[in-house]
Design an enzyme around this catalytic site. Structure first.
Site, PDB file in Angstrom:
ATOM      1  N   GLY A  56     -11.145   2.999  19.018  1.00  0.00           N
ATOM      2  CA  GLY A  56     -11.232   1.530  18.779  1.00  0.00           C
ATOM      3  C   GLY A  56     -10.717   0.808  17.534  1.00  0.00           C
ATOM      4  O   GLY A  56      -9.590   1.502  17.132  1.00  0.00           O
ATOM      5  N   VAL A  57     -11.031  -0.238  17.397  1.00  0.00           N
ATOM      6  CA  VAL A  57     -10.251  -1.267  16.514  1.00  0.00           C
ATOM      7  C   VAL A  57     -11.046  -1.135  15.080  1.00  0.00           C
ATOM      8  O   VAL A  57     -12.126  -1.557  15.400  1.00  0.00           O
ATOM      9  CB  VAL A  57     -10.037  -2.703  17.152  1.00  0.00           C
ATOM     10  CG1 VAL A  57      -9.461  -3.645  15.809  1.00  0.00           C
ATOM     11  CG2 VAL A  57      -9.211  -2.639  18.110  1.00  0.00           C
TER      12      VAL A  57
ATOM     13  N   HIS B  37      -8.292  -1.080   5.666  1.00  0.00           N
ATOM     14  CA  HIS B  37      -8.394  -2.591   6.256  1.00  0.00           C
ATOM     15  C   HIS B  37      -9.169  -3.361   5.281  1.00  0.00           C
ATOM     16  O   HIS B  37      -9.862  -2.801   4.452  1.00  0.00           O
ATOM     17  CB  HIS B  37      -9.518  -1.970   7.544  1.00  0.00           C
ATOM     18  CG  HIS B  37      -9.920  -3.266   8.029  1.00  0.00           C
ATOM     19  ND1 HIS B  37      -8.908  -4.036   9.037  1.00  0.00           N
ATOM     20  CD2 HIS B  37     -11.057  -4.128   8.216  1.00  0.00           C
ATOM     21  CE1 HIS B  37      -9.662  -5.289   9.616  1.00  0.00           C
ATOM     22  NE2 HIS B  37     -10.908  -5.195   8.853  1.00  0.00           N
TER      23      HIS B  37
ATOM     24  N   ASN C  42       0.955  -1.299   0.069  1.00  0.00           N
ATOM     25  CA  ASN C  42      -0.034   0.026   0.066  1.00  0.00           C
ATOM     26  C   ASN C  42       0.722   1.312  -0.155  1.00  0.00           C
ATOM     27  O   ASN C  42       0.657   2.412  -0.714  1.00  0.00           O
ATOM     28  CB  ASN C  42      -0.933  -0.120   1.151  1.00  0.00           C
ATOM     29  CG  ASN C  42      -2.260  -0.687   0.906  1.00  0.00           C
ATOM     30  OD1 ASN C  42      -3.077  -0.107  -0.089  1.00  0.00           O
ATOM     31  ND2 ASN C  42      -2.352  -1.849   1.560  1.00  0.00           N
TER      32      ASN C  42
HETATM   33  C1  GRF Z   1      -3.317  -4.698   3.884  1.00  0.00           C
HETATM   34  O1  GRF Z   1      -4.316  -5.822   3.612  1.00  0.00           O
HETATM   35  C2  GRF Z   1      -3.967  -3.762   4.791  1.00  0.00           C
HETATM   36  O2  GRF Z   1      -5.415  -3.582   4.638  1.00  0.00           O
HETATM   37  C3  GRF Z   1      -3.680  -4.377   6.207  1.00  0.00           C
HETATM   38  O3  GRF Z   1      -2.398  -5.148   6.194  1.00  0.00           O
HETATM   39  C4  GRF Z   1      -2.145  -5.344   5.037  1.00  0.00           C
HETATM   40  C5  GRF Z   1      -0.764  -4.664   4.607  1.00  0.00           C
HETATM   41  O4  GRF Z   1      -0.235  -4.763   3.284  1.00  0.00           O
HETATM   42  N1  GRF Z   1      -4.079  -3.429   7.189  1.00  0.00           N
HETATM   43  P1  GRF Z   1       0.843  -3.947   2.585  1.00  0.00           P
HETATM   44  O5  GRF Z   1       2.015  -4.122   3.885  1.00  0.00           O
HETATM   45  O6  GRF Z   1       0.372  -2.597   2.482  1.00  0.00           O
HETATM   46  O7  GRF Z   1       1.416  -4.934   1.548  1.00  0.00           O
END
Ligand code: GRF
Length: 219
Positions: free
Chosen positions: A143-144, A109, A14
């Site tokens: 929160g989570v 998420h 990401n």
């Molecule tokens: C992704 O699926 C994100 O939504 C989650 O952890 C994963 C991280 O992937 N929170 P990357 O490190 O960005 O490849």
């Protein structure tokens, strides 16, 4: 142009999509720093390849989570960060960071929240038998995975999906919507009222999402 920090713990795909969007001119952000709680995170290498400053703050170096989070807030403030994007950051963000960046921390998420918050959510979606899953970008609260939703994208869950194949399909959408959400923030188009985030100028496509599609069922 928003002054951005990205928090990571792992591989950083990401993070890469954010960097690529900035370099392609599709995201009007200046990525000031990538901060990791994990010194071995590959995401740090990705940042270095693009000459982006990195910081490592290890939980083990602090007596407790409050001191750890206070140090994260201090480091980010020293860069003049305006928006903090969590991208595979595996810890709960503490009050010190939330108070330093009120409504300026966002997260991605891999589920359609509020379904399946927490960890291992692609497995949970498969086990539950949902027909659609996806991803959510949301503001972070105490929160989570519970803060106001900015943007969501849905994908079908297929009969022969494994955790890995579903995660891959969701991740492709994460890479698309996270830079988009940051761009909306950067343009000042997000307004939060209670739990609802309105996006100025947003147009709904009007397309329904259905899996399996009714034409197949009826046919
Ligand atoms: C992704 O699926 C994100 O939504 C989650 O952890 C994963 C991280 O992937 N929170 P990357 O490190 O960005 O490849």
């Amino acid at each position: 142009m928003v002054k951005l920090a990205v928090l990571v713990s792992g591989g950083g795909t990401n993070l890469q999509s954010i960097i690529d969007s900035i370099e392609a001119g599709a995201l009007d952000a200046k990525l000031l720093v990538v901060l990791s709680d994990n010194p071995g995170a590959y995401a740090l290498e990705r940042a270095k390849k693009h000459s982006i400053p990195t910081e490592v703050v290890s939980k083990d170096d602090f007596p407790g989570t409050d001191a750890f989070n206070a140090e994260i807030a201090r480091r980010l403030n020293s860069y003049g960060v305006e928006l903090l994007a969590l991208a595979g950051y595996m810890r709960i963000i503490g009050p010190a960071v939330l108070e330093a960046f009120p409504m300026r921390v966002i997260n991605i998420h891999p589920s359609l929240l509020p379904s399946f918050p927490g960890l291992d959510v692609q497995r949970k979606a498969l086990e539950h038998g949902v027909k659609l899953s996806g991803c959510t970008v949301h503001f972070v609260d105490a929160g989570v995975d519970s803060g106001p939703v900015i943007i969501q994208a849905a994908v079908p869950v297929l009969d022969d999906d494994t955790v890995e194949s579903l995660a891959r399909r969701i991740l492709a959408e994460e890479h698309r919507i996270y830079p988009k959400a940051i761009q909306l923030f950067s343009e000042g188009r997000l307004t939060v009222k209670g739990r609802r985030v309105s996006v100025r100028g947003a147009v709904a496509s009007g397309t329904k999402l259905e899996n399996p599609e009714s034409s197949i069922i009826e046919g």
